[in-house]
Design a protein around this motif. Sequence first.
Motif, PDB file in Angstrom:
ATOM      1  N   GLY A  28      23.144 -41.879  19.034  1.00 27.31           N
ATOM      2  CA  GLY A  28      23.873 -41.027  19.970  1.00 27.31           C
ATOM      3  C   GLY A  28      24.715 -39.965  19.286  1.00 27.31           C
ATOM      4  N   THR A  29      25.909 -39.734  19.836  1.00 29.16           N
ATOM      5  CA  THR A  29      26.771 -38.670  19.325  1.00 29.16           C
ATOM      6  C   THR A  29      27.247 -38.943  17.906  1.00 29.16           C
ATOM      7  N   GLN A  30      27.337 -40.217  17.510  1.00 28.02           N
ATOM      8  CA  GLN A  30      27.745 -40.520  16.134  1.00 28.02           C
ATOM      9  C   GLN A  30      26.686 -40.053  15.141  1.00 28.02           C
ATOM     10  N   ALA A  31      25.418 -40.145  15.526  1.00 27.21           N
ATOM     11  CA  ALA A  31      24.344 -39.645  14.666  1.00 27.21           C
ATOM     12  C   ALA A  31      24.454 -38.137  14.524  1.00 27.21           C
ATOM     13  N   GLU A  32      24.753 -37.462  15.605  1.00 28.04           N
ATOM     14  CA  GLU A  32      24.907 -36.012  15.564  1.00 28.04           C
ATOM     15  C   GLU A  32      26.086 -35.616  14.679  1.00 28.04           C
ATOM     16  N   ALA A  33      27.194 -36.329  14.805  1.00 21.17           N
ATOM     17  CA  ALA A  33      28.372 -36.037  13.983  1.00 21.17           C
ATOM     18  C   ALA A  33      28.082 -36.287  12.512  1.00 21.17           C
ATOM     19  N   THR A  34      27.355 -37.346  12.221  1.00 23.67           N
ATOM     20  CA  THR A  34      27.019 -37.656  10.829  1.00 23.67           C
ATOM     21  C   THR A  34      26.111 -36.588  10.260  1.00 23.67           C
ATOM     22  N   GLN A  35      25.144 -36.156  11.032  1.00 20.87           N
ATOM     23  CA  GLN A  35      24.215 -35.112  10.597  1.00 20.87           C
ATOM     24  C   GLN A  35      24.982 -33.871  10.153  1.00 20.87           C
ATOM     25  N   ALA A  36      26.050 -33.543  10.861  1.00 20.26           N
ATOM     26  CA  ALA A  36      26.831 -32.348  10.552  1.00 20.26           C
ATOM     27  C   ALA A  36      27.600 -32.469   9.242  1.00 20.26           C
TER      28      ALA A  36
END
Length: 134
Positions: A28-36
Amino acid sequence: YTTVAVGKQTLADTGNQGIDVAMITIGGTQAEATQATMANEGKLLLYGSTGGMQYCLDMMVANKNLQFLTVSILTSPRFVPESMQTFKEVALPLFAQGVFKPPVDCVLPWTQVADAHRMVEARQHFGKIVLKMD
């Protein structure tokens, strides 16, 4: 992650270089934040989805030359024995040497397992909750 801007903090902690390897278990959003927060030529291992099955891939990651690897125990059962052996041989010694230091939120007696579950369900912890056997 509920009280601190983890992505900004990670970049600050790495001198704005980002991280080389990330293991995403939440999704979810944690994956997106980590990607950044990934460094150039970083590696992202996706193997969990407790935070949501949808994950928005920012196509700007192509500028960072990231490598993605996904793992599912459900669809690749032969992976488990091999990966567990590799973990035992490679990662466990690094934990023993103090190179890898998992964040531990608290250590509770095993008799408080219900309290530990409530903490997890309410997301009232950062890091692992360890249950100690007497």
